[in-house]
Design an enzyme around this catalytic site. Structure first.
Site, PDB file in Angstrom:
ATOM      1  N   LYS A 140       0.862  -1.192   0.000  1.00  0.00           N
ATOM      2  CA  LYS A 140       0.000   0.000   0.000  1.00  0.00           C
ATOM      3  C   LYS A 140       0.889   1.229   0.000  1.00  0.00           C
ATOM      4  O   LYS A 140       1.766   1.377   0.849  1.00  0.00           O
ATOM      5  CB  LYS A 140      -0.912  -0.010   1.241  1.00  0.00           C
ATOM      6  CG  LYS A 140      -2.041   0.991   1.163  1.00  0.00           C
ATOM      7  CD  LYS A 140      -3.056   0.632   0.077  1.00  0.00           C
ATOM      8  CE  LYS A 140      -4.280  -0.045   0.629  1.00  0.00           C
ATOM      9  NZ  LYS A 140      -5.102  -0.663  -0.434  1.00  0.00           N
ATOM     10  N   THR A 163      -3.036  -5.623   0.331  1.00  0.00           N
ATOM     11  CA  THR A 163      -2.469  -4.287   0.574  1.00  0.00           C
ATOM     12  C   THR A 163      -3.336  -3.538   1.587  1.00  0.00           C
ATOM     13  O   THR A 163      -2.846  -2.691   2.325  1.00  0.00           O
ATOM     14  CB  THR A 163      -2.339  -3.469  -0.727  1.00  0.00           C
ATOM     15  OG1 THR A 163      -3.636  -3.144  -1.213  1.00  0.00           O
ATOM     16  CG2 THR A 163      -1.565  -4.216  -1.794  1.00  0.00           C
ATOM     17  N   ARG A 203      27.730  36.504  -6.458  1.00  0.00           N
ATOM     18  CA  ARG A 203      26.375  36.190  -6.920  1.00  0.00           C
ATOM     19  C   ARG A 203      25.564  35.599  -5.772  1.00  0.00           C
ATOM     20  O   ARG A 203      26.118  35.231  -4.728  1.00  0.00           O
ATOM     21  CB  ARG A 203      26.419  35.200  -8.095  1.00  0.00           C
ATOM     22  CG  ARG A 203      26.947  33.841  -7.714  1.00  0.00           C
ATOM     23  CD  ARG A 203      26.847  32.808  -8.845  1.00  0.00           C
ATOM     24  NE  ARG A 203      27.274  31.499  -8.345  1.00  0.00           N
ATOM     25  CZ  ARG A 203      27.172  30.363  -9.009  1.00  0.00           C
ATOM     26  NH1 ARG A 203      26.681  30.349 -10.240  1.00  0.00           N
ATOM     27  NH2 ARG A 203      27.570  29.220  -8.486  1.00  0.00           N
ATOM     28  N   GLN A 236      28.843  22.879  -7.259  1.00  0.00           N
ATOM     29  CA  GLN A 236      29.454  21.553  -7.123  1.00  0.00           C
ATOM     30  C   GLN A 236      30.361  21.512  -5.889  1.00  0.00           C
ATOM     31  O   GLN A 236      30.360  20.546  -5.126  1.00  0.00           O
ATOM     32  CB  GLN A 236      30.286  21.215  -8.383  1.00  0.00           C
ATOM     33  CG  GLN A 236      29.471  20.889  -9.615  1.00  0.00           C
ATOM     34  CD  GLN A 236      29.137  22.100 -10.479  1.00  0.00           C
ATOM     35  OE1 GLN A 236      28.958  23.214  -9.987  1.00  0.00           O
ATOM     36  NE2 GLN A 236      29.028  21.891 -11.784  1.00  0.00           N
ATOM     37  N   HIS A 264      18.760  29.923 -10.123  1.00  0.00           N
ATOM     38  CA  HIS A 264      19.493  31.082 -10.642  1.00  0.00           C
ATOM     39  C   HIS A 264      18.816  32.390 -10.280  1.00  0.00           C
ATOM     40  O   HIS A 264      17.585  32.520 -10.401  1.00  0.00           O
ATOM     41  CB  HIS A 264      19.595  30.987 -12.164  1.00  0.00           C
ATOM     42  CG  HIS A 264      20.255  29.727 -12.634  1.00  0.00           C
ATOM     43  ND1 HIS A 264      21.567  29.416 -12.356  1.00  0.00           N
ATOM     44  CD2 HIS A 264      19.778  28.681 -13.366  1.00  0.00           C
ATOM     45  CE1 HIS A 264      21.870  28.247 -12.893  1.00  0.00           C
ATOM     46  NE2 HIS A 264      20.796  27.775 -13.512  1.00  0.00           N
TER      47      HIS A 264
END
Ligand SMILES: O=c1[nH]c(=O)c2[nH]c(=O)[nH]c2[nH]1
Length: 293
Positions: free
Chosen positions: A11, A56, A173, A221, A249
């Site tokens: 389920k 289930t 930034r 990264q 961004h």
């Protein structure tokens, strides 16, 4: 005759809210539980015999009954209890995988005596996946929807440029992302004491946040690696961290048409497309087991 490949059933998305009443002070756990069972299920697929099939519907009922009988100390502990129950009580079931999403509620603090009011904490969802084959456990905890943003200490320059590159190099930034993190515990058998799941989760979350805030970033990264490495270094019970970080961004708006300069103050927050940075960070010698998709 075509052969039956990997299969499971159960389920999905049983929503269970468990209230604990400690006098006027109430506590709340809000889970979405998905049960997937597998084992000797060839007959139901190939011959239509349900003799090995625990419905289930029963899996759903078990979630509710266990919430009543055992309470929900943590998503992981609840998942372990369910997985153990299905595998040990039903001979044809050899494996159980329990996936849990937990929605966080925070107490609304008031001057009054009553403590029964809560507010949902943003979009953040805690996740846990418990797998058990009757011998070994695999517990992968995590979170999604944790949105974070640094208004400085982020640069991106020195990248490859080809004839299609238009991106301007950035020396200062905004760095923003919606953290999707999963971490795998080294604990795998009942002979060893299980980790403190509540503390483990809070501390892993704290390390992800502090590494995001404290890393001077030359790319998302690099920030990702620092976040994963911080968890591995500070939490000995965790062997693997998988991070999926959309780069949300923020572009500087051109204010020149209005006779104004933009000194890194006004941004357009784009929701798509977004860069998607994903990686696994591992303890030395550990194998990557968290799926990459
Ligand atoms: O941190 C970043 N990593 C990239 O790989 C990338 N690519 C891009 O266009 N902007 C960024 N930012």
């Amino acid at each position: 005759m075509p052969t039956l490949g990997p299969n499971s059933y159960g389920k999905a998305e049983t929503r269970v809210v468990r209230v604990v009443r400690d006098g006027a002070v109430h506590h709340l756990k809000d889970l979405n539980v998905s049960v997937a069972l597998s084992g000797e299920m060839a007959d139901v697929h190939l011959r239509g015999s349900n003799a090995n099939v625990l419905p289930t519907d029963t899996a759903k009922n078990t979630v509710y009954a266990f919430a009543k009988e055992h309470g929900i100390a943590s998503a992981e502990e609840f998942g372990i209890r369910l997985a153990r129950h299905f595998v040990t009580s039903q001979q044809p079931i050899h494996r159980a995988r329990i996936r849990i999403e937990e929605y966080a509620w925070e107490r609304i603090e008031t001057a009054g005596r009553a403590k029964h009011s809560f507010a949902r904490r943003g979009q953040e969802v805690r996740t846990a996946q418990v797998s058990y084959d009757g011998r070994c456990w695999e517990v992968v905890s995590g979170l999604t929807g944790l949105t974070v943003l640094n208004t400085t200490d982020s640069e991106f320059w020195g990248y490859v440029k080809d004839r299609y590159t238009t991106l301007q190099e950035a020396r200062d930034r905004i760095l923003a992302t919606d953290v999707h993190a999963r971490w795998r515990y080294g604990w795998s058998d009942d002979a060893r004491p299980a980790p403190d799941w509540e503390r483990g989760h809070a501390e892993a979350r704290g390390h992800l946040l502090s590494a995001f805030a404290e890393t001077y970033s030359l790319s998302l990264q690099q920030t990702l690696y620092q976040m994963g490495a911080r968890v591995i270094e500070r939490r000995p019970e965790i062997d693997e961290v998988r991070l999926s970080l959309p780069n949300q961004h923020h572009f500087l708006v051109d204010l020149e048409p209005f006779g104004l300069t933009n000194d890194n103050e006004v941004y357009f927050a784009a929701d798509r497309p977004y860069g998607l940075i994903e990686a696994t960070v591992l303890r030395d010698g550990a194998e990557p087991r968290i799926p990459t998709d």
